[in-house]
Design an enzyme around this catalytic site. Structure first.
Site, PDB file in Angstrom:
ATOM      1  N   ARG A 192      -4.793 -15.772 -12.670  1.00 17.02           N
ATOM      2  CA  ARG A 192      -6.150 -15.549 -13.169  1.00 17.02           C
ATOM      3  C   ARG A 192      -7.138 -16.126 -12.164  1.00 17.02           C
ATOM      4  O   ARG A 192      -6.851 -17.108 -11.483  1.00 17.02           O
ATOM      5  CB  ARG A 192      -6.365 -16.224 -14.531  1.00 17.02           C
ATOM      6  CG  ARG A 192      -5.527 -15.660 -15.657  1.00 17.02           C
ATOM      7  CD  ARG A 192      -5.912 -14.246 -16.019  1.00 17.02           C
ATOM      8  NE  ARG A 192      -5.160 -13.776 -17.175  1.00 17.02           N
ATOM      9  CZ  ARG A 192      -3.961 -13.209 -17.112  1.00 17.02           C
ATOM     10  NH1 ARG A 192      -3.377 -13.037 -15.932  1.00 17.02           N
ATOM     11  NH2 ARG A 192      -3.338 -12.822 -18.208  1.00 17.02           N
TER      12      ARG A 192
ATOM     13  N   GLU B 114      -8.434  -6.822   4.768  1.00 17.94           N
ATOM     14  CA  GLU B 114      -7.679  -7.907   4.149  1.00 17.94           C
ATOM     15  C   GLU B 114      -6.930  -8.736   5.185  1.00 17.94           C
ATOM     16  O   GLU B 114      -6.804  -9.956   5.041  1.00 17.94           O
ATOM     17  CB  GLU B 114      -6.731  -7.339   3.096  1.00 17.94           C
ATOM     18  CG  GLU B 114      -7.479  -6.858   1.859  1.00 17.94           C
ATOM     19  CD  GLU B 114      -6.665  -5.922   0.981  1.00 17.94           C
ATOM     20  OE1 GLU B 114      -5.427  -5.878   1.130  1.00 17.94           O
ATOM     21  OE2 GLU B 114      -7.273  -5.218   0.152  1.00 17.94           O
TER      22      GLU B 114
ATOM     23  N   TYR C 295       0.796  -1.225   0.000  1.00 16.74           N
ATOM     24  CA  TYR C 295       0.000   0.000   0.000  1.00 16.74           C
ATOM     25  C   TYR C 295       0.831   1.279   0.000  1.00 16.74           C
ATOM     26  O   TYR C 295       0.482   2.240  -0.704  1.00 16.74           O
ATOM     27  CB  TYR C 295      -1.005  -0.030   1.152  1.00 16.74           C
ATOM     28  CG  TYR C 295      -2.203  -0.879   0.809  1.00 16.74           C
ATOM     29  CD1 TYR C 295      -3.294  -0.336   0.145  1.00 16.74           C
ATOM     30  CD2 TYR C 295      -2.225  -2.235   1.100  1.00 16.74           C
ATOM     31  CE1 TYR C 295      -4.386  -1.107  -0.206  1.00 16.74           C
ATOM     32  CE2 TYR C 295      -3.305  -3.026   0.751  1.00 16.74           C
ATOM     33  CZ  TYR C 295      -4.383  -2.465   0.096  1.00 16.74           C
ATOM     34  OH  TYR C 295      -5.457  -3.239  -0.268  1.00 16.74           O
TER      35      TYR C 295
ATOM     36  N   TYR D  50     -14.622 -17.839  -6.201  1.00 18.97           N
ATOM     37  CA  TYR D  50     -13.602 -18.195  -7.184  1.00 18.97           C
ATOM     38  C   TYR D  50     -12.292 -18.542  -6.488  1.00 18.97           C
ATOM     39  O   TYR D  50     -12.126 -18.309  -5.281  1.00 18.97           O
ATOM     40  CB  TYR D  50     -13.365 -17.027  -8.160  1.00 18.97           C
ATOM     41  CG  TYR D  50     -13.039 -15.719  -7.479  1.00 18.97           C
ATOM     42  CD1 TYR D  50     -11.760 -15.435  -6.996  1.00 18.97           C
ATOM     43  CD2 TYR D  50     -14.030 -14.747  -7.280  1.00 18.97           C
ATOM     44  CE1 TYR D  50     -11.478 -14.239  -6.355  1.00 18.97           C
ATOM     45  CE2 TYR D  50     -13.753 -13.555  -6.629  1.00 18.97           C
ATOM     46  CZ  TYR D  50     -12.471 -13.304  -6.172  1.00 18.97           C
ATOM     47  OH  TYR D  50     -12.190 -12.124  -5.522  1.00 18.97           O
TER      48      TYR D  50
ATOM     49  N   PHE E 220     -16.302 -10.781 -14.625  1.00 14.72           N
ATOM     50  CA  PHE E 220     -15.054 -11.510 -14.778  1.00 14.72           C
ATOM     51  C   PHE E 220     -13.996 -10.479 -15.155  1.00 14.72           C
ATOM     52  O   PHE E 220     -13.904 -10.048 -16.301  1.00 14.72           O
ATOM     53  CB  PHE E 220     -15.160 -12.576 -15.868  1.00 14.72           C
ATOM     54  CG  PHE E 220     -15.973 -13.776 -15.466  1.00 14.72           C
ATOM     55  CD1 PHE E 220     -16.230 -14.058 -14.136  1.00 14.72           C
ATOM     56  CD2 PHE E 220     -16.466 -14.641 -16.433  1.00 14.72           C
ATOM     57  CE1 PHE E 220     -16.974 -15.166 -13.768  1.00 14.72           C
ATOM     58  CE2 PHE E 220     -17.202 -15.761 -16.078  1.00 14.72           C
ATOM     59  CZ  PHE E 220     -17.460 -16.030 -14.742  1.00 14.72           C
TER      60      PHE E 220
END
Length: 409
Positions: A206, A137, A95, A190, A398
């Site tokens: 990906r 996070e 960051y 995902y 996507f």
């Protein structure tokens, strides 16, 4: 917390971001990758080349500026992006690098208009926003690693099976190489797949939706082969997976992530609408609903060009035969002769509102849709025209996060 002076300065820059936002983010990525080429191992190169990542970041910066006095309004978007960051391996130490080069890009693009006062205000605002991301996070990393079957960063998986589902989509059944347990996931989530492609100087990552239900001894991803077309380059990772990764091969996966998930508490009818390879999270949701909520009415709609590229059709139809609460509808935009001879589709051409209304019992339902951006724009517009509430419309892009209205522009 930001003081009132800083808030007003940030808000005063909103018109500038409307005009120069993408130019700033494009320059930002150029400067950052020049100074930190190792970050190319995290970012999607294709999205960079197509300008999608730059646009997504410009939209995020603009949203932050507009809502700087009520950042809780963008919390859902922050969480969506945080899921992607966690799955890619973005860490707290990244960051300050981003902040340094974002401020430098603002100064570079705006020149003298970027006064010291404006740059300091954005430095302060960035600090607050970065802290929010870092905190969210950090919690996600802990949860990912400490859950049963969980892990940190990337874990080696063996390709147990490789199954061709259509002319363009292949499924990969993935089992942990270490033989340990698998983390559960929510339907719609995902995994990130990290690969080293021969001849490439950077690793590539990906994200692919999980296309089966949770609780199985494997994860399944169903990947579309992205060939070069209409000036768009071929997908490096999808071609690598289709052409070079074979059964027994090893892929590195992050733990499941994503906020596009099925609401299991809602017992109203649910409608799943997929276009092309966008059916993958829809199929995961369908399996889950059939297993865990057999009394809930489900309408499954899928649009494909024709039968040759239609993946997982038999699997979905078997589920529908075994579960009378599921209704299935196929839309082929360009059916071939064999499709017409069989007559095994419900609509020829694009989905429109009258046909959608004929397939769906009522607008009072929970809608989930995924597919190419034009497809989702059309579905979103039709459902809103019909009167579906915004809160009942759930969708997944996507690629870099965006809003459908922004995508339309």
């Amino acid at each position: 917390m930001l003081n009132e002076t800083t808030i007003q300065i940030i808000k005063s820059t909103v018109p500038v971001l409307e005009v120069h936002g993408t130019a700033i983010t494009k320059r930002f990525y150029q400067m950052m990758f020049s100074s930190h080429p190792e970050l190319l191992n995290i970012f999607n190169h294709a999205n960079q080349k197509q300008g999608r990542q730059q646009t997504a970041l410009a939209n995020a910066v603009y949203a932050a500026a507009v809502n700087i006095d009520k950042l809780e309004a963008i919390l859902p978007a922050v969480k969506q992006i945080a899921h992607k960051h966690r799955s890619l391996g973005v860490k707290a130490e990244h960051y300050p690098i981003v902040g340094q080069h974002l401020l430098a890009a603002i100064k570079d693009v705006l020149g003298d208009a970027a006064t010291e006062e404006i740059l300091q205000a954005w430095a302060d605002a960035y600090g607050v926003i970065a802290d929010a991301f870092i905190g969210i996070e950090a919690e996600m990393y802990v949860q990912s690693e400490q859950q049963e079957g969980g892990w940190a960063d990337f874990r080696a998986f063996r390709v147990e099976r490789k199954v061709k589902e259509s002319d363009v989509i292949t499924s990969f059944y993935l089992v942990p190489e270490d033989g340990r347990a698998l983390a559960a996931f929510e339907p719609g989530q995902y995994v990130s797949v990290q690969v080293d492609i021969p001849g490439e100087s950077n690793t590539h990552i990906r994200q692919y939706s999980l296309s089966a239900a949770s609780g199985l001894p494997y994860y399944r991803i169903s990947v579309k082969r992205e060939d070069a077309a209409d000036g768009r380059p071929a997908g490096k990772v999808s071609l690598y997976l289709h052409e070079q990764v074979q059964e027994g091969g090893i892929l590195r996966l992050s733990a499941p992530a994503g906020s596009f998930t099925l609401d299991r508490e809602d017992k109203r009818p649910v409608v799943l609408i997929g276009g092309g390879v966008g059916l993958t999270p829809m199929v995961s949701m369908l399996h889950t609903l059939a297993q865990t909520d057999p009394d809930r009415q489900v309408t499954f709609i899928h649009a494909a060009q024709n039968g040759k590229v239609h993946a997982l059709r038999r699997e979905v139809e078997e589920l529908a035969r075994a579960n009378p609460q599921l209704s299935v509808h196929w839309c082929y935009t360009r059916p071939d002769g064999a499709d017409r001879e069989r007559g095994d589709y419900d609509r020829e051409g694009y989905i429109d509102l009258p046909w959608l209304q004929s397939a769906i019992p009522a607008a009072d339902a929970s809608f989930y849709f995924c597919g190419p951006v034009p497809f989702m724009k059309a579905v979103n517009r039709m459902l809103k025209t019909w009167g579906a509430a915004d809160a009942d419309l759930h969708y997944e892009f996507f690629g870099p996060a965006a809003q459908l209205e922004q995508a339309a522009e």
